[in-house]
Design a protein around this motif. Structure first.
Motif, PDB file in Angstrom:
ATOM      1  N   LEU A  95       0.998  -1.000   0.158  1.00 49.66           N
ATOM      2  CA  LEU A  95      -0.029   0.041   0.077  1.00 49.66           C
ATOM      3  C   LEU A  95       0.960   1.173   0.099  1.00 49.66           C
ATOM      4  N   HIS A  96       0.644   2.186  -0.805  1.00 50.79           N
ATOM      5  CA  HIS A  96       1.432   3.372  -0.930  1.00 50.79           C
ATOM      6  C   HIS A  96       0.325   4.567  -0.539  1.00 50.79           C
ATOM      7  N   TRP A  97       0.351   5.152   0.669  1.00 45.71           N
ATOM      8  CA  TRP A  97      -0.364   6.184   0.884  1.00 45.71           C
ATOM      9  C   TRP A  97       0.097   7.567   0.620  1.00 45.71           C
ATOM     10  N   SER A  98      -0.508   8.660   0.779  1.00 43.26           N
ATOM     11  CA  SER A  98       0.099   9.900   0.612  1.00 43.26           C
ATOM     12  C   SER A  98       0.689  10.187   1.876  1.00 43.26           C
ATOM     13  N   VAL A 148      -1.426  10.578   4.865  1.00 40.90           N
ATOM     14  CA  VAL A 148      -2.043   9.485   5.497  1.00 40.90           C
ATOM     15  C   VAL A 148      -0.926   8.441   6.248  1.00 40.90           C
ATOM     16  N   SER A 149       0.266   8.522   5.486  1.00 38.51           N
ATOM     17  CA  SER A 149       0.961   7.414   6.120  1.00 38.51           C
ATOM     18  C   SER A 149       1.429   7.938   7.298  1.00 38.51           C
ATOM     19  N   LEU A 177      -7.498   5.258   9.404  1.00 39.57           N
ATOM     20  CA  LEU A 177      -8.414   6.541   8.581  1.00 39.57           C
ATOM     21  C   LEU A 177      -9.740   6.331   8.907  1.00 39.57           C
ATOM     22  N   LEU A 236      -5.872   9.488  -2.301  1.00 41.20           N
ATOM     23  CA  LEU A 236      -5.261   9.022  -0.930  1.00 41.20           C
ATOM     24  C   LEU A 236      -3.947   7.936  -1.067  1.00 41.20           C
ATOM     25  N   GLY A 237      -3.809   7.137  -1.894  1.00 35.28           N
ATOM     26  CA  GLY A 237      -2.999   6.230  -2.110  1.00 35.28           C
ATOM     27  C   GLY A 237      -3.403   5.246  -3.183  1.00 35.28           C
ATOM     28  N   ARG A 238      -2.520   4.320  -3.310  1.00 35.42           N
ATOM     29  CA  ARG A 238      -2.906   3.088  -4.044  1.00 35.42           C
ATOM     30  C   ARG A 238      -2.365   1.787  -3.409  1.00 35.42           C
ATOM     31  N   CYS A 262     -12.552   3.029  -3.742  1.00 37.47           N
ATOM     32  CA  CYS A 262     -11.441   2.324  -4.524  1.00 37.47           C
ATOM     33  C   CYS A 262     -11.943   1.699  -5.664  1.00 37.47           C
ATOM     34  N   CYS A 305      -5.931  -0.553   7.831  1.00 38.28           N
ATOM     35  CA  CYS A 305      -5.673   0.802   7.813  1.00 38.28           C
ATOM     36  C   CYS A 305      -6.971   1.781   7.895  1.00 38.28           C
TER      37      CYS A 305
END
Lengths: 211, 262
Positions: free
Chosen positions: A44-47, A50-51, A60, A90-92, A124, A145
């Protein structure tokens, strides 16, 4: 299987393939297996913001999570949700498996969006292929998350019309596309995990009468 | 990992566990469906594991509109306390690379829950039988040494046939190769059996030779065979079909026939 006319057809079996004898695995095999498993991990890659908040232990906040699985479902969200509101990406999630394509398609395959004016909603679109062994991990990581209390999860999925099984005859199918919900009112979260339909006769045999 | 649906975990002490092996024709799973639906068993929990392909659906044993809308998952545990019977139903294939992990999970759960015995309902490819396996009824059993101690007399009385060991290289007579246990199309059956032997788990396996197709008759054969031993239903001869087919078996082979055809 041999038919009445004597042809021999190979039959698809839902049974697990032949249980391999436990072969002695040498160190190199084990190493390769480990590396492959690492490569197949869901990431998971969050902004950054967010991370940052996830790192400090705050999940979240989310009241509604809408998950669209497959191209039709994802496009439905694009047309009816993403165009009409102001959304933040937000991320992916990224996965690698035997069907992963180029980098470009991967970047947009599994993005999480949140409306600017209502941060409790998350959507999503999953348009990439998630392999069987990655489904569980994907769900576990994503839901880890989110704040799960009072969370409504809606999954939009798709299936071929020819796979639709119903007692009523076809001519009453006038109002296509037919919607067949897997319903649950007893659980807070209603979750239909991808792949359910194609792996089980059981799902399609349920009390899912089209709306 | 077993997750209880109640606040207090259910007690399985001295219960008999019946579970399927995901195998050719899904016969074991269909048989377990018949048991759960006929005995009206109640769900007490489920297995949370990454070894099975995740899936979900509505209540497969729905009897009314109200209970049709429950959410059900790939591996669930049902009990009938008065019969001291627990059933684990598995509804999804096991992920190939995780079958060993899944076997270990099952064996350790059976051991820690205090089941008096476990019975695995399984099937094997009919076309891979050897000559001796083609004789008599198409049902075989396997039993671990620790269960054999208690059930030897009962098994003798039933005059069941044990699964024959087959030669590793059919047609070749080699003094060095011992006949081996071979359950083609049986999924985790053989592994679960050998693990249980090693771990001293009281476990029996019932195997039906069959082929892929409409396996509903096979399920009845297997579940009747099990009933000869466990006596889940009292008077088997009362009605021609005493097992109750669950609602999820509807439309197993596609939609209803459109009347416009005629």
């Amino acid at each position: 299987m041999a038919t009445f006319f004597g042809e021999v057809l190979s039959v698809y079996s839902r049974a697990v393939e032949e249980d391999e004898e436990d072969l002695d695995e040498n160190e190199e095999d084990a190493e390769i297996r480990r590396e492959l498993e690492e490569k197949r991990e869901v990431n998971l890659h969050w902004s950054p913001e967010v991370s940052e908040s996830l790192k400090s232990g705050n999940k979240l906040p989310c009241s509604d999570f809408i998950l669209a699985v497959g191209h039709n479902a994802a496009r439905f969200l694009s047309v009816y949700a993403l165009t009409s509101e102001n959304w933040d990406a937000l991320g992916r999630a990224s996965v690698w498996n035997e069907r992963s394509g180029g980098v470009a398609s991967e970047e947009s395959a599994c993005v999480f969006y949140r409306p600017k004016d209502n941060p409790a909603v998350l959507i999503c679109q999953v348009t990439c292929y998630l392999a069987e062994d990655q489904l569980f991990q994907w769900t576990e990581k994503v839901f880890d998350c989110l704040q799960l209390r009072q969370l409504n999860v809606t999954v939009l999925s798709e299936s071929s019309v020819s796979d639709l099984r119903r007692r009523l005859p076809e001519q009453q199918l006038g109002s296509l596309p037919a919607l067949a919900p897997v319903r649950c009112f007893l659980w807070e979260a209603c979750l239909q995990i991808t792949g359910a339909a194609q792996h089980s006769d059981w799902t399609s045999g349920c009390s899912t009468e089209p709306l | 990992m077993f997750i209880s649906s109640e606040n207090s975990p259910p007690c399985f002490k001295d219960f008999t566990l019946v579970m399927p092996a995901v195998a050719v024709g899904n016969v074991g799973q269909l048989s377990v469906d018949l048991i759960v639906s006929t005995l009206n068993m109640s769900r007490v929990g489920y297995m949370h594991t990454d070894c099975l392909i995740p899936m979900t659906g509505n209540n497969p044993y729905a009897t009314s509109n109200e209970n049709a809308e429950e959410l059900h998952t790939p591996a669930e545990v049902y009990t009938a306390a008065e019969l001291k019977l627990a059933v684990l139903q598995i509804r999804a294939p096991i992920i190939q690379s995780k079958s060993k992990k899944f076997r270990q999970l099952l064996v350790s759960w059976i051991k820690s829950s205090g089941f008096s015995r476990a019975v695995v309902l399984s099937s094997s490819q009919a076309y891979q039988r050897d000559d001796q396996q083609m004789k008599g009824i198409p049902l075989r059993y396997l039993v671990t040494p620790s269960l054999l101690k208690d059930s030897e007399d009962a098994l003798k009385e039933l005059s069941w046939r044990e699964m024959e060991r087959v030669s590793a290289y059919p047609g070749l007579t080699d003094a060095n190769t011992e006949p081996r246990l071979y359950v083609p199309g049986g999924g985790i059956t053989k592994g679960l059996y050998t693990d249980s032997c090693a771990e001293d788990v009281p476990l029996a396996v019932l195997i039906l030779f069959c082929s892929e197709g409409d396996n509903i008759p096979d399920a009845f054969t297997l579940v009747n065979h099990l009933n000869d031993w466990l006596h889940l239903l009292d008077d088997p001869s009362q009605k021609p079909n005493k097992w109750k087919i669950p609602t999820s078996w509807n439309l197993l082979f596609g939609s209803g026939i459109p009347p416009a055809l005629f």
